[in-house]
Design a protein around this motif. Structure first.
Motif, PDB file in Angstrom:
ATOM      1  N   HIS A 145       0.831  -1.212   0.000  1.00  0.00           N
ATOM      2  CA  HIS A 145       0.000   0.000   0.000  1.00  0.00           C
ATOM      3  C   HIS A 145       0.862   1.257   0.000  1.00  0.00           C
ATOM      4  O   HIS A 145       0.516   2.261   0.619  1.00  0.00           O
ATOM      5  N   HIS A 146       1.993   1.204  -0.707  1.00  0.00           N
ATOM      6  CA  HIS A 146       2.869   2.359  -0.841  1.00  0.00           C
ATOM      7  C   HIS A 146       2.214   3.406  -1.753  1.00  0.00           C
ATOM      8  O   HIS A 146       1.192   3.135  -2.393  1.00  0.00           O
ATOM      9  N   PRO A 147       2.791   4.604  -1.862  1.00  0.00           N
ATOM     10  CA  PRO A 147       2.142   5.682  -2.617  1.00  0.00           C
ATOM     11  C   PRO A 147       1.875   5.391  -4.085  1.00  0.00           C
ATOM     12  O   PRO A 147       0.982   5.992  -4.683  1.00  0.00           O
ATOM     13  N   TRP A 148       2.626   4.475  -4.703  1.00  0.00           N
ATOM     14  CA  TRP A 148       2.453   4.175  -6.120  1.00  0.00           C
ATOM     15  C   TRP A 148       1.590   2.932  -6.343  1.00  0.00           C
ATOM     16  O   TRP A 148       1.474   2.456  -7.462  1.00  0.00           O
ATOM     17  N   SER A 149       0.983   2.424  -5.299  1.00  0.00           N
ATOM     18  CA  SER A 149       0.162   1.221  -5.395  1.00  0.00           C
ATOM     19  C   SER A 149      -1.268   1.572  -5.781  1.00  0.00           C
ATOM     20  O   SER A 149      -1.660   2.754  -5.823  1.00  0.00           O
ATOM     21  N   ALA A 150      -2.072   0.554  -6.024  1.00  0.00           N
ATOM     22  CA  ALA A 150      -3.474   0.769  -6.399  1.00  0.00           C
ATOM     23  C   ALA A 150      -4.302   1.278  -5.228  1.00  0.00           C
ATOM     24  O   ALA A 150      -5.278   2.015  -5.424  1.00  0.00           O
ATOM     25  N   GLN A 151      -3.934   0.892  -4.003  1.00  0.00           N
ATOM     26  CA  GLN A 151      -4.663   1.324  -2.806  1.00  0.00           C
ATOM     27  C   GLN A 151      -3.671   1.874  -1.782  1.00  0.00           C
ATOM     28  O   GLN A 151      -3.344   1.222  -0.794  1.00  0.00           O
ATOM     29  N   PRO A 152      -3.185   3.083  -2.010  1.00  0.00           N
ATOM     30  CA  PRO A 152      -2.130   3.628  -1.141  1.00  0.00           C
ATOM     31  C   PRO A 152      -2.642   4.017   0.247  1.00  0.00           C
ATOM     32  O   PRO A 152      -3.754   4.530   0.392  1.00  0.00           O
ATOM     33  N   TRP A 153      -1.802   3.759   1.232  1.00  0.00           N
ATOM     34  CA  TRP A 153      -2.066   4.212   2.597  1.00  0.00           C
ATOM     35  C   TRP A 153      -1.194   5.404   2.954  1.00  0.00           C
ATOM     36  O   TRP A 153      -1.323   5.977   4.038  1.00  0.00           O
ATOM     37  N   THR A 154      -0.295   5.761   2.041  1.00  0.00           N
ATOM     38  CA  THR A 154       0.595   6.898   2.245  1.00  0.00           C
ATOM     39  C   THR A 154       0.649   7.727   0.974  1.00  0.00           C
ATOM     40  O   THR A 154       0.256   7.274  -0.100  1.00  0.00           O
ATOM     41  N   VAL A 155       1.175   8.938   1.105  1.00  0.00           N
ATOM     42  CA  VAL A 155       1.224   9.905   0.008  1.00  0.00           C
ATOM     43  C   VAL A 155       2.663  10.017  -0.488  1.00  0.00           C
ATOM     44  O   VAL A 155       3.609   9.974   0.310  1.00  0.00           O
ATOM     45  N   GLY A 156       2.831  10.175  -1.793  1.00  0.00           N
ATOM     46  CA  GLY A 156       4.152  10.304  -2.386  1.00  0.00           C
ATOM     47  C   GLY A 156       4.633  11.742  -2.451  1.00  0.00           C
ATOM     48  O   GLY A 156       4.220  12.591  -1.654  1.00  0.00           O
ATOM     49  N   PRO A 157       5.503  12.061  -3.417  1.00  0.00           N
ATOM     50  CA  PRO A 157       6.076  13.407  -3.506  1.00  0.00           C
ATOM     51  C   PRO A 157       5.017  14.469  -3.762  1.00  0.00           C
ATOM     52  O   PRO A 157       3.948  14.202  -4.324  1.00  0.00           O
ATOM     53  N   GLY A 158       5.331  15.697  -3.365  1.00  0.00           N
ATOM     54  CA  GLY A 158       4.430  16.821  -3.580  1.00  0.00           C
ATOM     55  C   GLY A 158       4.780  17.954  -2.647  1.00  0.00           C
ATOM     56  O   GLY A 158       5.777  17.908  -1.928  1.00  0.00           O
ATOM     57  N   LEU A 159       3.947  18.970  -2.670  1.00  0.00           N
ATOM     58  CA  LEU A 159       4.136  20.108  -1.774  1.00  0.00           C
ATOM     59  C   LEU A 159       3.359  19.881  -0.478  1.00  0.00           C
ATOM     60  O   LEU A 159       2.232  19.372  -0.510  1.00  0.00           O
ATOM     61  N   PRO A 160       3.918  20.259   0.676  1.00  0.00           N
ATOM     62  CA  PRO A 160       3.204  20.111   1.951  1.00  0.00           C
ATOM     63  C   PRO A 160       2.145  21.201   2.138  1.00  0.00           C
ATOM     64  O   PRO A 160       2.364  22.199   2.809  1.00  0.00           O
ATOM     65  N   LEU A 161       1.013  20.999   1.521  1.00  0.00           N
ATOM     66  CA  LEU A 161      -0.077  21.963   1.586  1.00  0.00           C
ATOM     67  C   LEU A 161      -1.050  21.594   2.708  1.00  0.00           C
ATOM     68  O   LEU A 161      -1.304  20.402   2.947  1.00  0.00           O
TER      69      LEU A 161
END
Length: 252
Positions: free
Chosen positions: A207-223
């Protein structure tokens, strides 16, 4: 009600998962849907949540964080449950991943280069296990009647052999090593101090950010209106809450 105290860093606080927890300092990044609140609701516990984004083991044990007393001072011995999610900031885990998202020129800046230095990350890992052991021992001493549960970090990267988006592969390899080391240190600290362990990292491997059902968020801005990069999303918090509740004999 039975008293439950949640200690830890942003991986427990849930920055960016809306809504914010009522009354919490904004800088803590504490969500009203983080796993401590979901566990407390599921098990009918009286929650005291002092999780704080950016916290280290020192902030938990002895140092003030942005004017807030060390988290452990919240414990008064009446607790029946204490959860602990800490250590990632000690080893620079998420900052390392954030540094990897920067353009090459910025990765050469001294502060970022230190985060990406394998030798310095290895040194940090060597220091975090005794720090985690000190946390476990101190919590057990202050809360002798409580179930004390270390909850390790959710998976932030795909398994070896899979690409992590556009993140540089050498940095991803280092980050995997840091994540694995942090899991080992957390497990060892739990075993050494007589605490329990919830293996959120193992449970979330698919369930990593690049998975079909992610439990975490990948790269981006901390908005502020969305989960922070390289942090749990709402599904991840719900999953961890389920793991913790099940370990306590209940269901989230």
């Amino acid at each position: 009600m039975n008293r439950y105290v949640a200690l830890g860093s942003s991986m427990a606080a849930g920055p960016g998962i809306r809504p914010l927890a009522a009354g919490a300092p904004r800088v803590a990044g504490r969500s009203a849907r983080n796993y401590p609140r979901l566990v407390a609701h599921a098990l009918g516990l009286d929650l005291v949540d002092v999780t704080f984004s950016g916290a280290t083991t020192a902030h938990l044990l002895s140092e003030r964080q942005l004017g807030v007393p060390p988290q452990i001072e919240t414990l008064d011995g009446s607790e029946t449950l204490v959860t602990i999610t800490i250590g990632g900031n000690d080893v620079g885990y998420v900052p390392l991943l954030m540094g990897a998202t920067l353009p090459g020129l910025f990765r050469r800046l001294p502060a970022v280069a230190e985060l990406l230095d394998p030798g310095l990350r290895e040194q940090a890992l060597s220091e975090v296990e005794p720090a985690l052991q000190a946390v476990g021992a101190a919590v057990r001493s202050r809360s002798p009647r409580a179930r004390v549960i270390f909850v390790d970090y959710l998976t932030l990267l795909p398994p070896a052999g899979e690409r992590a988006g556009r993140l540089p592969e050498d940095v991803v390899h280092l980050a995997r090593h840091v994540a694995d080391g942090l899991q080992r240190c957390t497990a060892a600290a739990a075993a050494t101090t007589g605490c329990e362990l919830v293996r959120a990292g193992v449970a979330s491997r698919e369930h990593h950010p690049w998975s079909a059902q992610p439990w975490t968020v990948g790269p981006g801005l901390p908005l502020p209106w969305r989960p922070w990069p390289f942090h749990p999303n709402a599904a991840g918090m719900a999953a961890v809450a389920g793991l913790v509740a099940m370990s306590c004999g209940g269901r989230a």
